[in-house]
Write a protein that holds these residues in place. Structure first.
Motif, PDB file in Angstrom:
ATOM      1  N   LEU A  18       2.213  -5.778 -10.320  1.00  0.00           N
ATOM      2  CA  LEU A  18       2.691  -6.282 -11.608  1.00  0.00           C
ATOM      3  C   LEU A  18       3.664  -7.536 -11.155  1.00  0.00           C
ATOM      4  O   LEU A  18       3.348  -8.574 -11.851  1.00  0.00           O
ATOM      5  N   GLY A  19       4.493  -7.433 -10.257  1.00  0.00           N
ATOM      6  CA  GLY A  19       5.334  -8.523  -9.932  1.00  0.00           C
ATOM      7  C   GLY A  19       4.417  -9.663  -9.466  1.00  0.00           C
ATOM      8  O   GLY A  19       4.934 -10.884  -9.895  1.00  0.00           O
ATOM      9  N   PHE A  20       3.475  -9.652  -8.735  1.00  0.00           N
ATOM     10  CA  PHE A  20       2.939 -10.560  -8.199  1.00  0.00           C
ATOM     11  C   PHE A  20       1.979 -11.057  -9.346  1.00  0.00           C
ATOM     12  O   PHE A  20       1.739 -12.573  -9.481  1.00  0.00           O
ATOM     13  N   ALA A  29       3.499 -10.982  -2.462  1.00  0.00           N
ATOM     14  CA  ALA A  29       2.039 -10.762  -1.689  1.00  0.00           C
ATOM     15  C   ALA A  29       3.008 -10.037  -0.252  1.00  0.00           C
ATOM     16  O   ALA A  29       2.222  -9.437   0.074  1.00  0.00           O
ATOM     17  N   TRP A  30       3.864 -10.595   0.207  1.00  0.00           N
ATOM     18  CA  TRP A  30       4.139 -10.379   1.637  1.00  0.00           C
ATOM     19  C   TRP A  30       4.827  -8.945   1.404  1.00  0.00           C
ATOM     20  O   TRP A  30       4.728  -7.965   2.332  1.00  0.00           O
ATOM     21  N   VAL A  77      -6.903   3.718  -5.182  1.00  0.00           N
ATOM     22  CA  VAL A  77      -5.717   3.060  -5.960  1.00  0.00           C
ATOM     23  C   VAL A  77      -5.535   1.568  -5.035  1.00  0.00           C
ATOM     24  O   VAL A  77      -5.459   0.552  -5.597  1.00  0.00           O
ATOM     25  N   ALA A  78      -5.146   1.931  -3.870  1.00  0.00           N
ATOM     26  CA  ALA A  78      -4.856   0.777  -3.007  1.00  0.00           C
ATOM     27  C   ALA A  78      -5.843  -0.262  -3.012  1.00  0.00           C
ATOM     28  O   ALA A  78      -5.749  -1.197  -2.984  1.00  0.00           O
ATOM     29  N   LEU A  79      -7.248   0.182  -2.730  1.00  0.00           N
ATOM     30  CA  LEU A  79      -8.228  -0.482  -2.562  1.00  0.00           C
ATOM     31  C   LEU A  79      -8.745  -1.212  -3.960  1.00  0.00           C
ATOM     32  O   LEU A  79      -8.917  -2.531  -3.889  1.00  0.00           O
ATOM     33  N   LEU A  80      -8.444  -0.695  -5.082  1.00  0.00           N
ATOM     34  CA  LEU A  80      -8.460  -1.357  -6.569  1.00  0.00           C
ATOM     35  C   LEU A  80      -7.421  -2.463  -6.661  1.00  0.00           C
ATOM     36  O   LEU A  80      -7.881  -3.727  -6.794  1.00  0.00           O
ATOM     37  N   TYR A  81      -6.258  -2.497  -5.995  1.00  0.00           N
ATOM     38  CA  TYR A  81      -5.248  -3.208  -6.286  1.00  0.00           C
ATOM     39  C   TYR A  81      -5.567  -4.310  -5.214  1.00  0.00           C
ATOM     40  O   TYR A  81      -5.089  -5.502  -5.389  1.00  0.00           O
ATOM     41  N   LEU A  82      -6.064  -3.967  -4.008  1.00  0.00           N
ATOM     42  CA  LEU A  82      -6.341  -5.161  -3.281  1.00  0.00           C
ATOM     43  C   LEU A  82      -7.560  -5.942  -3.924  1.00  0.00           C
ATOM     44  O   LEU A  82      -7.517  -7.325  -3.595  1.00  0.00           O
ATOM     45  N   PHE A  83      -8.639  -5.443  -4.549  1.00  0.00           N
ATOM     46  CA  PHE A  83      -9.639  -6.104  -5.180  1.00  0.00           C
ATOM     47  C   PHE A  83      -9.051  -6.968  -6.197  1.00  0.00           C
ATOM     48  O   PHE A  83      -9.333  -8.270  -6.208  1.00  0.00           O
ATOM     49  N   PHE A  85      -5.965  -8.275  -6.222  1.00  0.00           N
ATOM     50  CA  PHE A  85      -5.350  -9.430  -5.581  1.00  0.00           C
ATOM     51  C   PHE A  85      -6.073 -10.419  -4.937  1.00  0.00           C
ATOM     52  O   PHE A  85      -5.875 -11.644  -5.045  1.00  0.00           O
ATOM     53  N   ILE A  86      -7.283  -9.852  -4.514  1.00  0.00           N
ATOM     54  CA  ILE A  86      -8.097 -10.765  -3.953  1.00  0.00           C
ATOM     55  C   ILE A  86      -8.865 -11.813  -4.838  1.00  0.00           C
ATOM     56  O   ILE A  86      -9.180 -13.001  -4.703  1.00  0.00           O
ATOM     57  N   GLN A  87      -9.182 -11.283  -5.989  1.00  0.00           N
ATOM     58  CA  GLN A  87      -9.856 -12.139  -7.148  1.00  0.00           C
ATOM     59  C   GLN A  87      -8.722 -13.097  -7.490  1.00  0.00           C
ATOM     60  O   GLN A  87      -9.420 -14.173  -8.059  1.00  0.00           O
ATOM     61  N   LEU A  88      -7.391 -13.077  -7.363  1.00  0.00           N
ATOM     62  CA  LEU A  88      -6.264 -14.148  -7.668  1.00  0.00           C
ATOM     63  C   LEU A  88      -6.456 -15.195  -6.535  1.00  0.00           C
ATOM     64  O   LEU A  88      -6.325 -16.238  -6.544  1.00  0.00           O
TER      65      LEU A  88
END
Length: 88
Positions: A18-20, A29-30, A77-83, A85-88
Protein backbone atom coordinates in the motif's frame (compact mmCIF):
# COMPACT_ATOMS: atom_id res chain seq x y z
CA UNK A 1 2.87 -19.49 16.44
CA UNK A 2 2.00 -20.23 12.81
CA UNK A 3 -1.18 -18.19 12.93
CA UNK A 4 0.66 -15.18 14.33
CA UNK A 5 3.43 -15.56 11.76
CA UNK A 6 0.88 -15.61 8.95
CA UNK A 7 -0.92 -12.57 10.29
CA UNK A 8 2.23 -10.51 10.88
CA UNK A 9 3.67 -11.43 7.48
CA UNK A 10 0.42 -10.55 5.75
CA UNK A 11 0.06 -7.22 7.56
CA UNK A 12 3.65 -6.08 6.90
CA UNK A 13 3.46 -7.16 3.26
CA UNK A 14 0.18 -5.33 2.77
CA UNK A 15 1.48 -2.15 4.42
CA UNK A 16 4.57 -2.16 2.19
CA UNK A 17 2.47 -2.74 -0.95
CA UNK A 18 0.00 0.00 0.00
CA UNK A 19 2.90 2.35 0.72
CA UNK A 20 4.28 1.66 -2.73
CA UNK A 21 0.89 2.05 -4.42
CA UNK A 22 0.29 5.41 -2.73
CA UNK A 23 3.75 6.89 -3.26
CA UNK A 24 5.28 4.96 -6.19
CA UNK A 25 8.50 5.28 -4.18
CA UNK A 26 11.52 3.18 -5.06
CA UNK A 27 12.16 2.95 -1.32
CA UNK A 28 9.02 0.84 -0.85
CA UNK A 29 9.95 -1.31 -3.84
CA UNK A 30 13.35 -2.14 -2.34
CA UNK A 31 11.87 -2.50 1.12
CA UNK A 32 9.36 -4.98 -0.28
CA UNK A 33 12.10 -6.92 -2.04
CA UNK A 34 14.14 -7.31 1.15
CA UNK A 35 11.04 -7.99 3.19
CA UNK A 36 10.03 -10.87 0.91
CA UNK A 37 13.45 -12.47 1.32
CA UNK A 38 13.37 -12.13 5.12
CA UNK A 39 9.74 -13.24 5.35
CA UNK A 40 10.41 -16.32 3.20
CA UNK A 41 13.24 -17.42 5.45
CA UNK A 42 11.30 -16.81 8.65
CA UNK A 43 8.09 -18.38 7.31
CA UNK A 44 9.99 -21.47 6.17
CA UNK A 45 11.51 -21.89 9.62
CA UNK A 46 8.12 -21.58 11.31
CA UNK A 47 6.48 -23.81 8.69
CA UNK A 48 8.97 -26.62 9.21
CA UNK A 49 8.70 -26.21 12.97
CA UNK A 50 4.92 -26.53 12.83
CA UNK A 51 5.21 -29.44 10.40
CA UNK A 52 7.67 -31.23 12.68
CA UNK A 53 5.37 -30.80 15.66
CA UNK A 54 2.41 -31.93 13.52
CA UNK A 55 4.23 -35.13 12.55
CA UNK A 56 5.69 -35.98 15.95
CA UNK A 57 3.08 -34.80 18.49
CA UNK A 58 -0.02 -36.96 18.75
CA UNK A 59 -2.01 -34.77 21.13
CA UNK A 60 -2.65 -31.59 19.11
CA UNK A 61 -2.13 -32.53 15.47
CA UNK A 62 -4.96 -30.54 13.98
CA UNK A 63 -3.84 -27.20 15.40
CA UNK A 64 -0.25 -27.47 14.14
CA UNK A 65 -1.35 -28.85 10.78
CA UNK A 66 -3.72 -25.93 10.30
CA UNK A 67 -0.96 -23.48 11.27
CA UNK A 68 1.39 -25.01 8.72
CA UNK A 69 -1.26 -24.73 6.00
CA UNK A 70 -2.01 -21.15 6.97
CA UNK A 71 1.64 -20.20 6.56
CA UNK A 72 1.56 -21.74 3.07
CA UNK A 73 -1.28 -19.34 2.23
CA UNK A 74 1.31 -16.54 2.24
CA UNK A 75 2.67 -17.90 -1.06
CA UNK A 76 -0.37 -17.03 -3.25
CA UNK A 77 -0.75 -13.73 -1.40
CA UNK A 78 2.87 -12.85 -2.21
CA UNK A 79 2.36 -13.86 -5.84
CA UNK A 80 -0.75 -11.67 -6.06
CA UNK A 81 1.17 -8.72 -4.61
CA UNK A 82 4.00 -9.37 -7.09
CA UNK A 83 1.49 -9.37 -9.96
CA UNK A 84 0.05 -6.04 -8.75
CA UNK A 85 3.58 -4.59 -8.46
CA UNK A 86 4.56 -5.73 -11.97
CA UNK A 87 1.40 -4.24 -13.49
CA UNK A 88 2.54 -0.81 -12.36
Amino acid sequence: MGKNTFLISWIFGTVILLGFLMTQSVFFAWMGFYYVIAACIFNLIVFFSELLIFVTDVTDKKSHGNSALLILFNIPVALLYLFIFIQL
